[in-house]
Design an enzyme around this catalytic site. Structure first.
Site, PDB file in Angstrom:
ATOM      1  N   TYR A  25      20.107  43.435  52.638  1.00 44.42           N
ATOM      2  CA  TYR A  25      21.018  44.173  51.767  1.00 44.42           C
ATOM      3  C   TYR A  25      21.135  43.603  50.361  1.00 44.42           C
ATOM      4  CZ  TYR A  25      22.072  45.850  56.374  1.00 44.42           C
ATOM      5  OH  TYR A  25      21.945  46.357  57.634  1.00 44.42           O
ATOM      6  N   MET A  26      21.354  44.511  49.439  1.00 40.07           N
ATOM      7  CA  MET A  26      21.651  44.158  48.046  1.00 40.07           C
ATOM      8  C   MET A  26      22.991  44.829  47.756  1.00 40.07           C
ATOM      9  SD  MET A  26      17.719  44.735  46.808  1.00 40.07           S
ATOM     10  CE  MET A  26      17.877  44.228  45.097  1.00 40.07           C
ATOM     11  N   ASP A  27      24.048  44.142  48.151  1.00 40.47           N
ATOM     12  CA  ASP A  27      25.341  44.810  48.295  1.00 40.47           C
ATOM     13  C   ASP A  27      25.941  45.347  47.003  1.00 40.47           C
ATOM     14  OD1 ASP A  27      25.712  44.691  51.107  1.00 40.47           O
ATOM     15  OD2 ASP A  27      26.209  42.574  50.984  1.00 40.47           O
TER      16      ASP A  27
ATOM     17  N   VAL B 217      32.251  44.925  52.393  1.00 33.99           N
ATOM     18  CA  VAL B 217      31.011  45.708  52.386  1.00 33.99           C
ATOM     19  C   VAL B 217      30.596  45.890  53.841  1.00 33.99           C
ATOM     20  CG1 VAL B 217      28.749  45.938  51.350  1.00 33.99           C
ATOM     21  CG2 VAL B 217      30.452  44.480  50.255  1.00 33.99           C
TER      22      VAL B 217
ATOM     23  N   TYR C  69      30.977  42.681  56.449  1.00 35.40           N
ATOM     24  CA  TYR C  69      31.291  41.435  55.755  1.00 35.40           C
ATOM     25  C   TYR C  69      32.401  41.601  54.724  1.00 35.40           C
ATOM     26  CZ  TYR C  69      28.239  37.602  57.096  1.00 35.40           C
ATOM     27  OH  TYR C  69      27.677  36.545  57.757  1.00 35.40           O
TER      28      TYR C  69
ATOM     29  N   ASP D  69      20.722  34.272  21.342  1.00 34.29           N
ATOM     30  CA  ASP D  69      21.786  34.763  22.220  1.00 34.29           C
ATOM     31  C   ASP D  69      21.192  34.875  23.622  1.00 34.29           C
ATOM     32  OD1 ASP D  69      23.980  35.878  23.366  1.00 34.29           O
ATOM     33  OD2 ASP D  69      23.985  37.716  22.167  1.00 34.29           O
ATOM     34  N   ILE D  70      21.592  33.977  24.517  1.00 35.91           N
ATOM     35  CA  ILE D  70      20.948  33.896  25.837  1.00 35.91           C
ATOM     36  C   ILE D  70      21.943  34.037  26.982  1.00 35.91           C
ATOM     37  CG2 ILE D  70      18.883  32.628  25.134  1.00 35.91           C
ATOM     38  CD1 ILE D  70      20.260  30.029  25.848  1.00 35.91           C
TER      39      ILE D  70
END
Lengths: 700, 700
Positions: free
Chosen positions: B344-346, B431, B434, B639-640
């Protein structure tokens, strides 16, 4: 006998003095009006008797040890210098079978003493009033420095002509000087055969924070027994003493307000009082936990006989026989003549308990804390009280014990959450410049969270520079004008004698291994597989942690299985940590070889308590955990001890000047298949109706 | 136009409904008498206007977006399904120069929508009321699942004959069934060209904890647009449904007392109230901190424009432009047909804000918390309120900010200690099974402590076994009868747009290298040396942490130096962590390649916010942080953005059943040479006279 009478007089008067000092401390540690002690009624230690076989020696018992030693033949001409008098704990089997009301196993003391430059390790039987064991120089090294050693060594330079000349040349008034004796380490034959210390000096002119005002490059090697300056070394005469401006950290010395909006009063409140009890002086009972807590001269605090209640049947079950900080290793990374030796082993060289000054109520420990004293011995063998050196408190920090919500995807509307309340036992050692805060935190879910916090002062180096021109040439960053924060490490090695459901345990490496799927087996190409490997001998359990070859490390009882057939166990969960990178043949690393791995497991051996050896001072590494472990003894299904080392690399920065914000790391001991299920499933949530009703004291 | 009127009616009525639902939630989340909401007065969101360029879209603005889209030519025949309507933040330069009272930079929305199986990414200008950007399928992948997707997919199996037959054969009543649609991942061409989901079912008979009652081996692949069951797969028909006994975790369902002594009430009390203020709905001011806090549909909570007051001159200084949890990766380690896809990529698949149900006062967050709502959009494009999804509170946990004692070795009698008080912003996403708890904790010493806690339910697998006969053959340990806790990982990747004293920063690897002393140079053989190396391009900053090759990682402003000449900076301090070990060419790892390193640094690019890509669902890994970083752009004095991934390997155990005690890990952002000295040197200690006076409510 005139001599005996004199000793007797001295002994009684010292005892009285120390008891008075103890009581006085208790009522005098309030540096400001408005601070309140908030400690329980002071305990009169003079009449105490032990209640448990692991109770520390009482005032009366220490007195008895001294009496026995006074009449011990080998000491009849000269009484030795006492460096430690500690309970010599009974064998584990005796402690385990003891029940309240039973007669005690024989009360014994272990005494570390010095006489004529030799280390004496004595066992004293308090019941038979006899010395039952006596070893002279059993290993390299000497007992920890005594207060007398430190005090005398710090005065030694003042009678040295070279020193006085140098100080005068640097324009320092001797009344502004303060000298301190850091341990000398051990660096080969030149420094053997006598007890030596290095003495460094600071200016306390206009500040109590002399730590920030080193007289750089001036170092005396002092013989601790003759107090002779063996070697006077001076470099860095051109380095100015850093300014005192902005070094004073005392609240009363602050003249400016902090650049922030003030915070309203905030407090952990328990109007019905805390939920824990301390019985018989040392037995702590809270929620589902019972353990024995005591102060220790060397380890700071010792937790013993830790038991937790089974979540199904309520029986008390063994978790840990004994846990404590066994040794430190703090190497500094500077080769200069006045720096190379700085590689401290604070527990064995100075004593974490010896260095634990009274905790500051409301600031070191919250309201409703319970305070515990330590009872140790002076160099004369007299008892003294180290007051309020441990605190015990219940913590609620707003964290969540467990939670779950349903409602988005299902027809259940559930919002369950439980606040996390824990019990903390704390001590804080001020070992010279550094302050080490030790927390043992007990959770109702069976987890023990051990934390070490670092605060206090950096050990800094004088520098000719006001600005940082070429940091590559320096041993650390410039943190104030003319002050370098030398890079260093801190390692703390814990002795964790886990006894999961009894003494015989095994150590299991549950290794997560990447496997590839077989052709056609799955759309997935790879997965992880947990592979359990029981350590047979000590070398199987010499563990270096690896991010890309990860494992869980379980202590299990192979004979005790859950209803599902899983062995009951606890795992050690490392937090953020650091490893020692020094060469193994470098003298400091040789002496502190217990940091060569993060984890070790040894068979239980009552004499293997101190990871750097019983006699640490100037030791040569012949009695360390690494040496013991190399014997590769069997550790499967045996009474075994887990050792864990946590570490910090410390590259200082400006924020560490003049006093360091606390940096913390730690590890957890966590149940794995120890309980049949979540032991706090049935815990109650917090209800508004139960919480306190508070008003501001200003409105009272 | 009849159609417009109908839409209009629907639109208005939905709006009213959602506002009502929002208010109702607020007053109905109390599951038990005695719980108290303790939240501030509900806010009427219907009339809100933005106060800051970063404020989320208001109810009125979301309505306006919908109106604009309704009259947008390409949607004139069919209104698309709306998956996300979010503020399209103004360019950083515009936000930085904006001051209160200034006119706003144009308010814009980013809309992710689906129409005819295609992903639409739209920019909508609210002022000119025009669609100013419109891309169709800009990368692989689809927008996150909507509530309608989830709801419809969970019903899809019931009209499938094979499914109904199988369920009947297993003896499950359809009224006891609950089906949920976990995301399908992406595993090559077979699953491309349409939106698919896997549907798994559970029995909710006798328990709301259906998660512990999987109907093992039954998995349907469902087309999310046609709701057709594309594939019905059945294995494990011989695996029983695990029992419901002891699975219910609700307090009201507990019949036995926990096996522990009850705890007295305990609470963090602030009789004068908290010290923080929330201005204009989103600006949080506390002690020396100011930041912008908002709820986010995808990230849960977003912290922006973080500034801390200089400890010398009181000026507000930039620390972080934006920080949030950008993406999750949760791969399970089981190759079975009904398990392999679980990776999963919640954040991008489900939305952490979308999944954040109202926090439970007193249990999720302590007394005196402030609660903040989220305002999101439905699939129709209507606004709705996700109430109480963030809480903000001050924490005092008994910890020590800094301390030092003197008195043993010197003539100073000093006991200084300061209590640590912090500010926490929290959200908790449920989710599916979880629960993820996110804490952003601000300390007065400038440190930001970010923590992720895991609780809720395991994703478990049915098993024929009652006991654990051969764990090697299983994908995880038996955690209850017929239940396996499958081994899995959790990774959370944070987007940390650090702007230390302004936007242009550099990333420095301060590597600690072991050096050997030269012959005769010192009695020491080895020491550590800190070597600073500035990362020139992105590949220099692709970092895997190494215990035996350690570094500190600093974000510095090379143009801003302290009075000592040190560049001002912050460092990232990892806590205990885990790395993904899966093969880089494994489809889940390819899509979540942002976990290939623990640290990355990219040049600021407003379109690179989501580490797994803007369109994550079924994405193929063509738009991840790993792909962006591979371009190896220059990052020195630019700018990082810093990206950090924390990880957990999770080998479940019995204690995780039926609900898991929270497991927490995190990292710190810590000032290094940012302040001229310890910024809390002048902080006041706690005094008894200031603390609250509390009594038990029972005695009231």
């Amino acid at each position: 006998m005139e001599k005996t009478s004199c000793l007797h007089f001295c002994f009684i008067s010292c005892l009285v003095l120390f008891i008075i000092v103890g009581s006085w401390y208790r009522s005098s540690i309030s540096p400001l009006p408005g601070y309140s002690l908030q400690t329980q009624k002071p305990i009169d230690h003079s009449a105490e008797t032990p209640h448990h076989p692991l109770d520390p020696l009482t005032v009366k018992e220490i007195n008895r040890v001294r009496t026995i030693l006074s009449s011990y033949e080998p000491f009849s001409f000269t009484f030795p210098t006492i460096h430690t008098i500690l309970l010599h704990e009974p064998d584990k089997v005796q402690v385990l079978k003891w029940r309240k009301g039973d007669p005690f196993p024989p009360r014994k003391a272990q005494v570390l003493a010095l006489l004529n430059g030799q280390s004496h390790v004595l066992n004293v039987d308090l019941d038979s009033r006899r010395v039952t064991g006596h070893a002279i120089n059993p290993s390299s090294g000497y007992p920890m420095l005594s207060m007398d050693d430190i005090s005398a060594a710090s005065k030694a330079p003042f009678s040295n002509a070279e020193f006085n000349k140098s100080i005068a040349a640097r324009g320092v008034s001797s009344s502004d000087l303060i000298c301190l004796p850091p341990s000398a380490g051990w660096f080969g034959p030149n420094e053997e055969g006598k007890r030596v210390v290095k003495v460094l000096c600071y200016s306390k002119e206009s500040t109590p924070n002399f730590n920030m005002r080193p007289i750089e490059g001036l170092v005396m090697t002092v013989d601790l027994d003759t107090l002779e300056v063996l070697k006077f070394s001076e470099t860095g005469g051109d380095i100015p003493i850093p300014k005192s401006t902005d070094t004073d950290y005392r609240y009363t010395a602050q003249t400016k307000e902090p650049q922030m909006e003030p915070l309203n009063p905030i407090s952990i409140e328990q109007p019905k009082g805390p939920s824990f009890r301390v019985e018989d002086g040392h037995i702590v009972k809270w929620a589902n936990w019972v353990f024995h807590l005591k102060a220790d001269h060397r380890a700071g605090l010792v937790i013993s006989r830790v038991m937790v209640r089974d979540s199904e049947n309520g029986e008390l079950r063994d978790v840990m026989y004994k846990g404590f900080a066994s040794e430190f290793f703090v190497p500094y990374m500077d080769l200069d003549e006045s720096w190379y030796f700085k590689s401290y082993m604070d527990a064995g060289e100075y004593g974490l308990g010896m260095s634990a000054l009274p905790l500051v109520p409301l600031n070191d420990c919250p309201r409703h804390s319970y305070y515990m004293d330590g009872i140790f011995a002076t160099t004369d063998g007299n008892p003294f009280v180290q007051p309020n050196m441990i605190c015990l408190f219940e913590r609620y920090s707003g964290d969540i014990s467990w939670r779950h919500s349903e409602g988005l995807l299902t027809d259940f509307q559930i919002r369950e959450a439980r606040p996390k309340v824990t019990l903390v036992a704390r001590t804080a050692a001020s070992v010279g410049n550094y302050d080490y805060i030790f927390d043992w935190e007990f959770q109702t879910d069976g987890l023990i969270n051990v934390k070490v916090g670092l605060s206090g002062m950096l050990m800094v180096k004088g520098s000719p520079y006001h600005q940082a021109p070429n940091q590559d040439a320096m041993s650390g960053p410039l943190i104030s004008e003319n002050l370098i924060g030398v890079v260093h490490d801190h390692f703390v090695t814990f002795h964790l004698d886990m006894d999961i459901d009894g003494a015989n345990n095994s150590f299991v490496n549950v290794n997560l291994v990447k496997e590839r799927s077989l052709p056609g087996e799955s759309p997935r190409k790879s997965y992880l597989k947990a592979k359990r490997k029981i350590a047979k001998t000590e070398k199987d359990a010499q563990i270096k942690l690896k991010l890309y070859d990860p494992s869980e490390f379980h202590m299990i009882n192979p004979s005790k299985r859950s209803r599902l057939g899983n062995p009951t166990g606890y795992k050690i969960v490392p937090g953020g940590t650091a490893a020692s990178l020094l060469d193994h043949d470098d003298p400091p690393q040789l002496r502190s070889a217990f940091t060569n791995n993060q984890i070790w497991v040894t068979p239980y051996n009552k004499s293997e308590q101190w990871a750097g050896g019983l006699l640490t001072y100037q030791s040569r590494g012949d009695d360390t955990l690494a040496v013991w472990s190399e014997r590769d003894r069997s550790i499967e299904n045996k009474d075994i001890v887990l050792w864990y080392t946590l570490g910090f690399h410390h590259i200082p920065c400006q924020e560490d000047f003049p006093v360091m914000p606390t940096v913390t790391s730690g590890f957890e001991l966590k149940p794995v298949n120890f309980f049949e299920s979540n032991p706090i499933l049935r815990a109650a949530p917090a209800f508004e109706k139960d919480l306190p009703v508070c008003r501001s004291s200003a409105s009272s």
